[in-house]
Scaffold this motif. Sequence first.
Motif, PDB file in Angstrom:
ATOM      1  N   ASP A   1       0.967  -1.242  -0.023  1.00 22.17           N
ATOM      2  CA  ASP A   1       0.164   0.121  -0.132  1.00 22.17           C
ATOM      3  C   ASP A   1       0.787   1.060  -0.004  1.00 22.17           C
ATOM      4  O   ASP A   1       0.549   2.361   0.445  1.00 22.17           O
ATOM      5  CB  ASP A   1      -0.988  -0.015   0.994  1.00 22.17           C
ATOM      6  CG  ASP A   1      -2.195  -0.887   0.915  1.00 22.17           C
ATOM      7  OD1 ASP A   1      -2.804  -0.854   0.132  1.00 22.17           O
ATOM      8  OD2 ASP A   1      -2.453  -1.791   1.727  1.00 22.17           O
ATOM      9  N   PHE A   2       1.992   1.030  -0.774  1.00 24.23           N
ATOM     10  CA  PHE A   2       2.830   2.279  -0.927  1.00 24.23           C
ATOM     11  C   PHE A   2       2.540   2.938  -2.206  1.00 24.23           C
ATOM     12  O   PHE A   2       2.994   2.384  -3.202  1.00 24.23           O
ATOM     13  CB  PHE A   2       4.347   1.944  -0.767  1.00 24.23           C
ATOM     14  CG  PHE A   2       5.359   3.102  -0.793  1.00 24.23           C
ATOM     15  CD1 PHE A   2       5.007   4.387  -0.410  1.00 24.23           C
ATOM     16  CD2 PHE A   2       6.551   2.817  -1.350  1.00 24.23           C
ATOM     17  CE1 PHE A   2       5.967   5.250  -0.614  1.00 24.23           C
ATOM     18  CE2 PHE A   2       7.342   3.722  -1.378  1.00 24.23           C
ATOM     19  CZ  PHE A   2       7.204   5.040  -1.050  1.00 24.23           C
ATOM     20  N   ARG A   3       1.926   3.952  -2.198  1.00 25.22           N
ATOM     21  CA  ARG A   3       1.628   4.507  -3.630  1.00 25.22           C
ATOM     22  C   ARG A   3       1.111   5.801  -3.732  1.00 25.22           C
ATOM     23  O   ARG A   3       0.714   6.513  -2.415  1.00 25.22           O
ATOM     24  CB  ARG A   3       0.184   3.607  -4.312  1.00 25.22           C
ATOM     25  CG  ARG A   3      -1.018   3.879  -3.774  1.00 25.22           C
ATOM     26  CD  ARG A   3      -1.954   3.211  -4.496  1.00 25.22           C
ATOM     27  NE  ARG A   3      -2.191   1.925  -3.895  1.00 25.22           N
ATOM     28  CZ  ARG A   3      -2.813   1.403  -2.743  1.00 25.22           C
ATOM     29  NH1 ARG A   3      -3.310   2.588  -2.045  1.00 25.22           N
ATOM     30  NH2 ARG A   3      -3.030   0.295  -2.325  1.00 25.22           N
ATOM     31  N   LEU A   4       1.203   6.498  -4.813  1.00 27.02           N
ATOM     32  CA  LEU A   4       0.862   7.791  -5.029  1.00 27.02           C
ATOM     33  C   LEU A   4      -0.433   7.914  -5.570  1.00 27.02           C
ATOM     34  O   LEU A   4      -0.807   7.285  -6.634  1.00 27.02           O
ATOM     35  CB  LEU A   4       1.703   8.568  -5.793  1.00 27.02           C
ATOM     36  CG  LEU A   4       1.586  10.073  -6.303  1.00 27.02           C
ATOM     37  CD1 LEU A   4       2.753  11.154  -6.268  1.00 27.02           C
ATOM     38  CD2 LEU A   4       0.772  10.082  -7.652  1.00 27.02           C
ATOM     39  N   MET A   5      -1.547   8.889  -5.199  1.00 26.25           N
ATOM     40  CA  MET A   5      -2.666   9.121  -5.674  1.00 26.25           C
ATOM     41  C   MET A   5      -3.047  10.242  -5.940  1.00 26.25           C
ATOM     42  O   MET A   5      -3.045  11.158  -5.230  1.00 26.25           O
ATOM     43  CB  MET A   5      -3.952   8.234  -4.873  1.00 26.25           C
ATOM     44  CG  MET A   5      -3.747   6.829  -4.871  1.00 26.25           C
ATOM     45  SD  MET A   5      -4.997   6.138  -3.798  1.00 26.25           S
ATOM     46  CE  MET A   5      -6.494   6.364  -4.894  1.00 26.25           C
ATOM     47  N   SER A   6      -3.355  10.660  -7.174  1.00 26.15           N
ATOM     48  CA  SER A   6      -3.813  12.348  -7.496  1.00 26.15           C
ATOM     49  C   SER A   6      -5.006  12.454  -6.739  1.00 26.15           C
ATOM     50  O   SER A   6      -5.725  11.497  -6.329  1.00 26.15           O
ATOM     51  CB  SER A   6      -3.985  12.353  -8.886  1.00 26.15           C
ATOM     52  OG  SER A   6      -4.912  11.666  -9.383  1.00 26.15           O
ATOM     53  N   LYS A   7      -5.374  13.558  -6.601  1.00 26.88           N
ATOM     54  CA  LYS A   7      -6.924  14.115  -6.049  1.00 26.88           C
ATOM     55  C   LYS A   7      -8.035  13.275  -6.798  1.00 26.88           C
ATOM     56  O   LYS A   7      -8.858  12.861  -6.028  1.00 26.88           O
ATOM     57  CB  LYS A   7      -6.897  15.407  -6.036  1.00 26.88           C
ATOM     58  CG  LYS A   7      -7.977  16.172  -5.203  1.00 26.88           C
ATOM     59  CD  LYS A   7      -8.165  17.650  -5.358  1.00 26.88           C
ATOM     60  CE  LYS A   7      -9.228  18.331  -4.672  1.00 26.88           C
ATOM     61  NZ  LYS A   7      -8.906  18.815  -3.503  1.00 26.88           N
ATOM     62  N   ARG A   8      -7.864  13.378  -7.873  1.00 22.99           N
ATOM     63  CA  ARG A   8      -9.110  12.873  -8.618  1.00 22.99           C
ATOM     64  C   ARG A   8      -9.095  11.409  -8.549  1.00 22.99           C
ATOM     65  O   ARG A   8     -10.122  10.574  -8.517  1.00 22.99           O
ATOM     66  CB  ARG A   8      -9.131  13.261  -9.920  1.00 22.99           C
ATOM     67  CG  ARG A   8      -7.979  12.913 -11.046  1.00 22.99           C
ATOM     68  CD  ARG A   8      -8.338  13.007 -12.414  1.00 22.99           C
ATOM     69  NE  ARG A   8      -7.280  12.426 -13.258  1.00 22.99           N
ATOM     70  CZ  ARG A   8      -7.574  12.516 -14.728  1.00 22.99           C
ATOM     71  NH1 ARG A   8      -8.543  13.225 -15.322  1.00 22.99           N
ATOM     72  NH2 ARG A   8      -6.627  11.864 -15.355  1.00 22.99           N
ATOM     73  N   ALA A   9      -8.023  10.655  -8.455  1.00 21.95           N
ATOM     74  CA  ALA A   9      -7.926   9.365  -8.270  1.00 21.95           C
ATOM     75  C   ALA A   9      -8.471   8.974  -6.890  1.00 21.95           C
ATOM     76  O   ALA A   9      -9.340   8.021  -6.621  1.00 21.95           O
ATOM     77  CB  ALA A   9      -6.406   8.799  -8.409  1.00 21.95           C
ATOM     78  N   VAL A  10      -8.285   9.703  -5.930  1.00 22.90           N
ATOM     79  CA  VAL A  10      -8.675   9.440  -4.603  1.00 22.90           C
ATOM     80  C   VAL A  10     -10.129   9.588  -4.392  1.00 22.90           C
ATOM     81  O   VAL A  10     -10.922   8.945  -3.828  1.00 22.90           O
ATOM     82  CB  VAL A  10      -7.957  10.291  -3.205  1.00 22.90           C
ATOM     83  CG1 VAL A  10      -8.801  10.078  -1.860  1.00 22.90           C
ATOM     84  CG2 VAL A  10      -6.457  10.147  -3.324  1.00 22.90           C
ATOM     85  N   GLU A  11     -10.560  10.806  -5.304  1.00 22.72           N
ATOM     86  CA  GLU A  11     -12.067  11.127  -5.455  1.00 22.72           C
ATOM     87  C   GLU A  11     -12.784  10.089  -5.833  1.00 22.72           C
ATOM     88  O   GLU A  11     -13.819   9.596  -5.416  1.00 22.72           O
ATOM     89  CB  GLU A  11     -12.211  12.502  -6.285  1.00 22.72           C
ATOM     90  CG  GLU A  11     -13.348  13.520  -5.811  1.00 22.72           C
ATOM     91  CD  GLU A  11     -12.704  14.956  -5.696  1.00 22.72           C
ATOM     92  OE1 GLU A  11     -12.563  15.300  -6.849  1.00 22.72           O
ATOM     93  OE2 GLU A  11     -12.348  15.389  -4.786  1.00 22.72           O
ATOM     94  N   GLN A  12     -12.212   9.340  -6.998  1.00 25.79           N
ATOM     95  CA  GLN A  12     -13.016   8.291  -7.630  1.00 25.79           C
ATOM     96  C   GLN A  12     -13.042   7.038  -6.623  1.00 25.79           C
ATOM     97  O   GLN A  12     -13.981   6.461  -6.465  1.00 25.79           O
ATOM     98  CB  GLN A  12     -12.347   7.905  -8.937  1.00 25.79           C
ATOM     99  CG  GLN A  12     -12.895   6.858  -9.681  1.00 25.79           C
ATOM    100  CD  GLN A  12     -14.162   7.113 -10.310  1.00 25.79           C
ATOM    101  OE1 GLN A  12     -14.649   8.401 -10.404  1.00 25.79           O
ATOM    102  NE2 GLN A  12     -15.039   6.180 -10.487  1.00 25.79           N
TER     103      GLN A  12
END
Length: 315
Positions: free
Chosen positions: A164-175
Amino acid sequence: MDRLAIVVPCYNEEEVLKIASKALRDVLDDLIKKEKIAQDSFILFVNDGSKDRTWELIEEEHAAYPVQVKGVKLAGNVGHQFALTAGLITAKDMSDVTVSIDADLQDDVNVIEEMIDKYHAGNDIVYGVRSDRGTDTFFKRATAQGFYKVMNAMGVKTVYNHADFRLMSKRAVEQFSQYTETNLYLRGMMPLIGYQTDSVYYVRKERVAGESKYPLKKMLSLAFNGITSFSIKPISLITTLGVIIIVGCIAAAVYALISYFTGNVVQGWTSLILSIWFIGGVQLLAIGLVGQYIGKIYVEVKHRPRYNIEKVLGE
Ligand code: UDP
Ligand code: MG
């Protein structure tokens, strides 16, 4: 400049908290200096109902570094996957991009920069992937690898050797926040989100201090949850088995009839053996069929988003 939030779930991590905070603050400072992230980027510690001094330490860190260190206190222990979700969803409203990482610094904080670079290059999700499992015990390595294989066979897409080491953009988290299911298995959900993704590779280290909060029991339950939350293949297997047994019944029928006509059987054996096979097969088939409906219900009640539109041209 994009505001970065590093989300760190913590359960009884008093031994590593200050070390983690220092290491991650150094990463923030460095990235701010290189003008890759905004000045007000921060670390968000999520206290997952720790029984030790973890929360007091988070408060102390926040008092000392009010901009750089923030905290979320969950009311009780909900487990790593939920704690991480709580952190990501809280962070998304305060930031443009998130990186999730464990508190024990087993994952290499130095590749966060590479993740950010890949984010700037247009990726919405960047997976941290272990290039080698040298520090894991043979047992952990073997079970983990077996697990990925089973998951694949069950039709669940996962990124190999990614935790669970990962980068997520705002829209990815939103989705991601649209996936309202309660049986969480984040690693399996990320590929469903879509968008452009990439990976960075690193060598996983030993825990800095303290001991693993993932004993075998929790590992197995995560694995089982991963399979049953994403796949209804086990149900189809029952149906298949029913069909196989009914086919087997035909073979048994031929055998029993031959035995009957050659006359070397006890009275009543033929009908008995045929009923056993036939009833067994029919029962499994029936259970499998009912299972197929339950499987459909199960997929429906998840209320997962059916698609995720990335772009519309000509609006
Ligand atoms: N963790 C959590 N809640 C739990 C168990 C673990 O938030 O109920 C956190 C823990 O503090 C750590 C991360 O999840 O930051 C991963 O746990 P750990 O390092 O013990 O797992 P391992 O690396 O041994 O698989
Ligand atoms: Mg760990």
